[in-house]
Write a protein that holds these residues in place. Structure first.
Motif, mmCIF file in Angstrom:
data_model
loop_
_atom_site.group_PDB
_atom_site.id
_atom_site.type_symbol
_atom_site.label_atom_id
_atom_site.label_comp_id
_atom_site.label_asym_id
_atom_site.label_seq_id
_atom_site.Cartn_x
_atom_site.Cartn_y
_atom_site.Cartn_z
ATOM 1 N N ILE A 96 67.614 -2.832 22.830
ATOM 2 C CA ILE A 96 66.795 -3.051 21.641
ATOM 3 C C ILE A 96 65.449 -3.641 22.037
ATOM 4 O O ILE A 96 65.382 -4.636 22.772
ATOM 5 C CB ILE A 96 67.513 -3.979 20.652
ATOM 6 N N TYR A 97 64.384 -3.026 21.541
ATOM 7 C CA TYR A 97 63.025 -3.488 21.798
ATOM 8 C C TYR A 97 62.375 -3.896 20.473
ATOM 9 O O TYR A 97 62.010 -3.030 19.673
ATOM 10 C CB TYR A 97 62.184 -2.387 22.451
ATOM 11 N N PRO A 98 62.213 -5.189 20.203
ATOM 12 C CA PRO A 98 61.472 -5.598 18.999
ATOM 13 C C PRO A 98 59.977 -5.304 19.184
ATOM 14 O O PRO A 98 59.375 -5.735 20.171
ATOM 15 C CB PRO A 98 61.730 -7.107 18.913
ATOM 16 N N ILE A 99 59.400 -4.566 18.261
ATOM 17 C CA ILE A 99 57.970 -4.232 18.312
ATOM 18 C C ILE A 99 57.300 -4.969 17.164
ATOM 19 O O ILE A 99 57.139 -4.440 16.060
ATOM 20 C CB ILE A 99 57.741 -2.708 18.203
ATOM 21 N N GLU A 100 56.913 -6.214 17.394
ATOM 22 C CA GLU A 100 56.400 -7.056 16.311
ATOM 23 C C GLU A 100 54.885 -7.036 16.196
ATOM 24 O O GLU A 100 54.339 -7.347 15.152
ATOM 25 C CB GLU A 100 56.879 -8.493 16.504
ATOM 26 N N GLY A 101 54.199 -6.714 17.247
ATOM 27 C CA GLY A 101 52.738 -6.742 17.201
ATOM 28 C C GLY A 101 52.143 -5.681 18.105
ATOM 29 O O GLY A 101 52.851 -4.950 18.805
ATOM 30 N N SER A 102 50.824 -5.603 18.091
ATOM 31 C CA SER A 102 50.135 -4.556 18.840
ATOM 32 C C SER A 102 50.349 -4.682 20.345
ATOM 33 O O SER A 102 50.437 -3.679 21.055
ATOM 34 C CB SER A 102 48.636 -4.594 18.512
ATOM 35 N N GLU A 103 50.473 -5.923 20.854
ATOM 36 C CA GLU A 103 50.631 -6.113 22.296
ATOM 37 C C GLU A 103 51.970 -5.563 22.781
ATOM 38 O O GLU A 103 52.029 -4.822 23.770
ATOM 39 C CB GLU A 103 50.529 -7.608 22.628
ATOM 40 N N ALA A 104 53.046 -5.924 22.073
ATOM 41 C CA ALA A 104 54.374 -5.415 22.450
ATOM 42 C C ALA A 104 54.446 -3.914 22.272
ATOM 43 O O ALA A 104 55.081 -3.199 23.075
ATOM 44 C CB ALA A 104 55.446 -6.092 21.597
ATOM 45 N N ARG A 105 53.790 -3.427 21.256
ATOM 46 C CA ARG A 105 53.783 -1.996 20.969
ATOM 47 C C ARG A 105 53.097 -1.213 22.089
ATOM 48 O O ARG A 105 53.628 -0.242 22.617
ATOM 49 C CB ARG A 105 53.076 -1.778 19.637
ATOM 50 N N ASP A 106 51.895 -1.656 22.463
ATOM 51 C CA ASP A 106 51.133 -0.970 23.513
ATOM 52 C C ASP A 106 51.875 -0.986 24.838
ATOM 53 O O ASP A 106 51.904 0.008 25.567
ATOM 54 C CB ASP A 106 49.757 -1.613 23.681
ATOM 55 N N ALA A 107 52.508 -2.143 25.137
ATOM 56 C CA ALA A 107 53.220 -2.275 26.406
ATOM 57 C C ALA A 107 54.364 -1.279 26.502
ATOM 58 O O ALA A 107 54.558 -0.632 27.539
ATOM 59 C CB ALA A 107 53.739 -3.699 26.564
ATOM 60 N N PHE A 108 55.120 -1.131 25.427
ATOM 61 C CA PHE A 108 56.261 -0.225 25.478
ATOM 62 C C PHE A 108 55.801 1.215 25.677
ATOM 63 O O PHE A 108 56.317 1.929 26.551
ATOM 64 C CB PHE A 108 57.095 -0.319 24.211
ATOM 65 N N PHE A 109 54.845 1.653 24.875
ATOM 66 C CA PHE A 109 54.446 3.062 24.930
ATOM 67 C C PHE A 109 53.730 3.410 26.223
ATOM 68 O O PHE A 109 53.735 4.569 26.653
ATOM 69 C CB PHE A 109 53.570 3.401 23.723
ATOM 70 N N GLU A 110 53.127 2.421 26.859
ATOM 71 C CA GLU A 110 52.444 2.684 28.122
ATOM 72 C C GLU A 110 53.407 2.675 29.305
ATOM 73 O O GLU A 110 53.253 3.437 30.254
ATOM 74 C CB GLU A 110 51.347 1.640 28.349
ATOM 75 N N GLU A 111 54.425 1.813 29.248
ATOM 76 C CA GLU A 111 55.287 1.620 30.408
ATOM 77 C C GLU A 111 56.462 2.584 30.480
ATOM 78 O O GLU A 111 56.912 2.939 31.566
ATOM 79 C CB GLU A 111 55.818 0.185 30.427
ATOM 80 N N LEU A 112 56.983 3.010 29.322
ATOM 81 C CA LEU A 112 58.197 3.837 29.346
ATOM 82 C C LEU A 112 58.034 5.115 30.157
ATOM 83 O O LEU A 112 58.882 5.418 31.002
ATOM 84 C CB LEU A 112 58.655 4.162 27.921
ATOM 85 N N PRO A 113 56.950 5.902 29.936
ATOM 86 C CA PRO A 113 56.839 7.140 30.719
ATOM 87 C C PRO A 113 56.768 6.891 32.217
ATOM 88 O O PRO A 113 57.210 7.717 33.015
ATOM 89 C CB PRO A 113 55.533 7.758 30.194
#
Length: 346
Positions: A96-113
């Protein structure tokens, strides 16, 4: 010492290759041999190395769930339960990845690939941009939306939030209510939650009823939605006759506060929720039923099929919602506000 494949093979009376095949491709082994190998493995307390299976298949056996809050409320808890009940049996872990703000959001979408540390991604309840969908797509894994308004997913499950809240408005209008208030906690500016459609759906449904006055009230996060509701009832010259809450968990605690204020439900005020969550039936709350557990089970089955490269009969599925009429709603009182007994706010 930890048992090896050779130990299991010796005890079962089969070759090492047969033991390996039994665990890696059980469909290629007869039932009798499979049971014999499993019995030997159980007797020796043998466990298959998961890392070996990962290396062989190229999979991580891990699936990511993105949620728009660090707080696990009823809806998300039901989603997690439904996903786990399917994925666990298939050998997958849910992360589970909580996406609460823009920083957490950007980090997930950039790092997963780059990390390639999941075999599929679920996005629950909030919207992602076409660019974010594209970035996830570079990981070449299935992306499944759960109650999200975004496009570009490989599969989705969800409800029609607008239609759900319209069921509530039509029910109240039929009872004779002509002054409604919709209360909700303000949303994060960086996340487009699908349930926001309930607010616009509420206004559309109210606009379709002649003589109906309707307002929406956004309560700032951290403020008491119960205090806001009671203030609207007690302080207004023409108070609402029905309160519509964004979700059950906001509506049910109000019952106890109203009792302390000398008000009754539905005698003085009708109250509705949304979800048909835990304790809604016991509280006699009129609400809209949605089935997040069933949606999650369906989403997990879709994900497994996509991982295996199998076709999905209905990749984009809308689940029905149902109005649950209970004792928290009734016809409004006919006495005008000036004639009602005065009450003291508790």
């Amino acid at each position: 010492m930890k048992a090896s494949i050779g130990d299991v093979a010796l005890k079962a009376g089969v070759s090492n290759a047969t033991v390996s095949r039994t665990f890696a491709h059980p469909e290629q082994v007869s039932e009798a041999t499979r049971l014999k190998v499993q019995a030997a493995a159980d007797a020796l307390n043998f466990s298959v190395s998961r890392s070996a299976g990962i290396l062989k298949s190229g999979r991580t056996y891990r699936i990511a769930l993105l949620v728009g809050s660090g707080v696990i409320e009823w809806f998300t808890a039901e989603i997690i339960a439904g996903l786990n009940d399917v994925l666990r049996d298939a050998g997958y872990d849910l992360v589970i990845y909580p996406i609460e703000g823009s920083e957490a959001r950007d980090a997930f979408f950039e790092e997963l690939p780059v990390r390639s540390n999941a075999d599929a991604v679920f996005v629950s309840s909030f919207g992602i941009s076409p660019d974010e969908v594209k970035r996830l797509g570079t990981a070449k894994i299935p992306i499944i939306g759960i109650n999200t308004t975004s496009e570009g997913f490989d599969a989705t499950v969800g409800i029609n939030d607008k239609e759900g809240i319209k069921l509530i408005v039509r029910h109240l209008a039929k009872l004779g209510h002509r002054n409604l208030l919709y209360l909700y906690e303000s949303f994060s500016s960086t996340l487009g939650f699908s349930s926001f459609n309930r607010i616009s759906g509420f206004q559309e449904a109210c606009d379709a009823v002649d003589g109906l006055t309707a307002r929406t009230l956004a309560v700032q996060k951290g403020d008491s939605i119960l205090d806001a509701a009671i203030s609207e009832i007690m302080a207004q010259d023409n108070p609402p006759t029905a309160l519509c809450f964004h979700q059950d968990s906001q509506a049910i605690p109000l019952f106890f506060r109203l009792q302390r204020s000398g008000l009754s439900v539905p005698g003085d005020i009708s109250v509705t929720g949304f979800d048909d969550s835990t304790f809604a039936k016991e509280a006699e709350l009129t609400t809209v039923r949605q089935r997040p557990y069933d949606m999650a089970v369906d989403a997990a089955q879709k994900a497994l099929a996509l991982i295996e490269g199998q076709p999905i009969e209905e990749p984009f599925e809308t689940f029905p919602v149902q109005l649950q009429v209970r004792n928290s709603t009734a016809k409004p009182r006919t006495a005008p506000p000036c004639c009602r007994p005065q009450r003291v706010l508790a």
